[in-house]
Write a protein that holds these residues in place. Structure first.
Motif: not given
Length: 481
Positions: A25, A28, A73, A464, A468, A481
């Motif tokens: 994550t 990315q 995810f 995930f 975040k 995201i």
């Protein structure tokens, strides 16, 4: 240790599904990340090794993956392009009963419901909404507490999911309906009289109808390998064989995400956690442990009901009443004669797991946390009740008690593979009472393990959400995201 001359935006410690989820994550979003693993190989609970005889490949921990396709995810990743493929059994799960017809979880919800006779409508009323609306439910259940995106749907689910499995079992009239329900609820590794134990049963049944219970071709290691390949394709770096005891020995970094348990955080040096936060971590509670057995078998398991050979997972515990009693007694610290056993037979559907004509068996039962009792005989006796002659098929076996399970993966404290008991007090308030449980008292350190919501399982959602949270705190312009 990693190359201390390099500098990273983020370090992630632990290469289980949540560690990979956090690292991917962040990578990315263009951050420079390094994933650090203590063992010689990546994977955490996703490893496959020749534990018994040459040519037999055994999943060391996770085996069947109900949440692999149900995880938002994992579903977002192009893992098939990086070598991951799944196979499926005719039946997702079987639950044989002594002197009664076997109960089966089939992909088709209406076939499953109809097989339960007078429990058909009860089953559909309970499970069909989960199966039909899983994607929406996942947004509100597979993460921290928050104002739901679908409040009415979540309320309809939650009213039932928060109840003890024993309460909802009263709605089923047939032995098959009650037994199928018990076998699913017992995945929660706690007494079926506990609140919230209906949740895992509803989810496992619902996603079973929605996606099936996938079996990774080549073993659970294939999931880890695909995650690693994708992560590296983004520019991520991996360092194995590196146990982290003091974060001051790590390369320079802005944020640190730990796929570790509260126990490990308390033992790690250099984290600079506040005393109040450490007190909260010290109160975190572990659940029951497991005792695991892997077998090299000369032939398929000789179940009385041959249809069980066509099930990826077989729940062995007989009736709802027997499972409920034995899970309760185990949670009270007792060793029971016939423990509830989760049995998987991957080689029936993935021939790469064993030499031609031979097979693997994979099973565990629940035991008191930290127990070193050898439960192989109890597990094999339980299998023999439903598959007479099973012991005659055994060529070799490998066992792991709770200490060995924890030694293999320190996240499994006392053999607790769920990363802490997932009862009503720790379902979403894990490891602390917080709406942002991934944050620690050090605003550069985050916890990304199954000790955070939504808890145990191969789904990556804990990592995930931790990533975040870190992005929102330190890179708000990237936190889209």
């Amino acid at each position: 240790m990693p190359n201390n001359l390099k500098e990273y935006d983020a370090l992630v410690v632990g290469s289980g599904p949540n560690g990979f989820a956090a690292a991917i994550t962040l990578q990315q979003q263009g951050l420079r990340t390094l994933l650090i693993e203590g063992a010689e190989t990546i994977g955490g609970g996703m490893r496959t090794k020749p534990l018994t005889l040459p040519g037999f490949q055994h999943d060391v921990c996770s085996a069947i993956h109900p949440m692999a396709m149900a995880s938002p995810f994992f579903a977002s990743l192009p893992l098939a392009a990086f070598g991951l493929s799944f196979t499926y059994a005719k039946y997702e799960a079987a639950h044989p009963l002594i002197g009664q017809e076997t109960a089966f979880l089939q992909r088709d919800i209406y076939q499953t419901a109809s097989s339960l006779g007078v429990d058909r409508q009860t089953y559909l009323d309970l499970i069909e909404p989960v199966s039909q609306h899983w994607e929406a439910l996942a947004k509100d259940t597979l993460g921290p507490l928050h104002f739901p995106e679908n409040p009415l749907l979540l309320a309809q689910f939650g009213i039932k999911a928060l109840l003890p499995a024993g309460r909802l079992a009263q709605r089923f009239k047939t032995p098959q309906g009650r037994a199928l329900w018990a076998g699913m609820a017992a995945h929660g590794i706690q007494p079926l009289s506990n609140y919230t134990t209906s949740a895992i049963a509803m989810v496992l049944l619902g996603v079973g109808h929605r996606y099936g219970w996938p079996i990774p071709v080549g073993g659970s290691q294939a999931i880890a390998d695909a995650l690693a390949a994708y992560y590296k394709s983004l520019g991520g770096e991996i360092q194995t064989d590196t146990w982290v005891h003091d974060i001051r020995a790590l390369p320079k970094h802005k944020i640190l995400l730990l796929d570790l348990t509260p126990k490990q955080l308390l033992n790690m040096q250099g984290l600079e956690l506040s005393e109040s936060y450490k007190r909260q971590l010290s109160r975190y509670r572990q659940g029951m442990g497991i005792f695991k057995v892997d077998w090299a078998l000369s032939e398929p398991v000789p179940f009385k009901d041959a249809r069980c050979q066509h099930a990826g997972t077989v729940h062995l515990g007989n009736t709802f009443e027997e499972i409920a009693e034995n899970e309760y007694r185990t949670a009270q610290g007792q060793l029971v004669k016939y423990p509830y056993v989760l049995f998987a037979q991957q080689s029936n559907f993935d021939p790469s797991r064993a030499p031609l004509g031979q097979h693997t068996g994979w099973a565990y039962c629940h035991v008191p946390n930290g127990s070193t009792a050898d439960r192989r005989e109890a597990i094999e006796n339980q299998i023999e009740r439903f598959a007479p002659g099973f012991k005659d098929t055994i060529r070799a076996a490998a066992t792991m008690n709770t200490r060995e399970v924890e030694a293999y993966n320190p996240n499994y404290v006392g053999g607790d593979i769920n990363g802490g008991v997932m009862d009503i007090h720790q379902l979403y308030t894990r490891p602390t009472w917080s709406f942002t449980p991934y944050r620690t008292s050090n605003n550069h350190v985050y916890i990304a393990s199954s000790a955070t919501p939504p808890g145990g399982g191969v789904h990556g959602m804990c990592g995930f959400h931790a990533a975040k949270t870190a992005l929102k705190d330190h890179y708000p312009n990237l936190s889209t995201i």
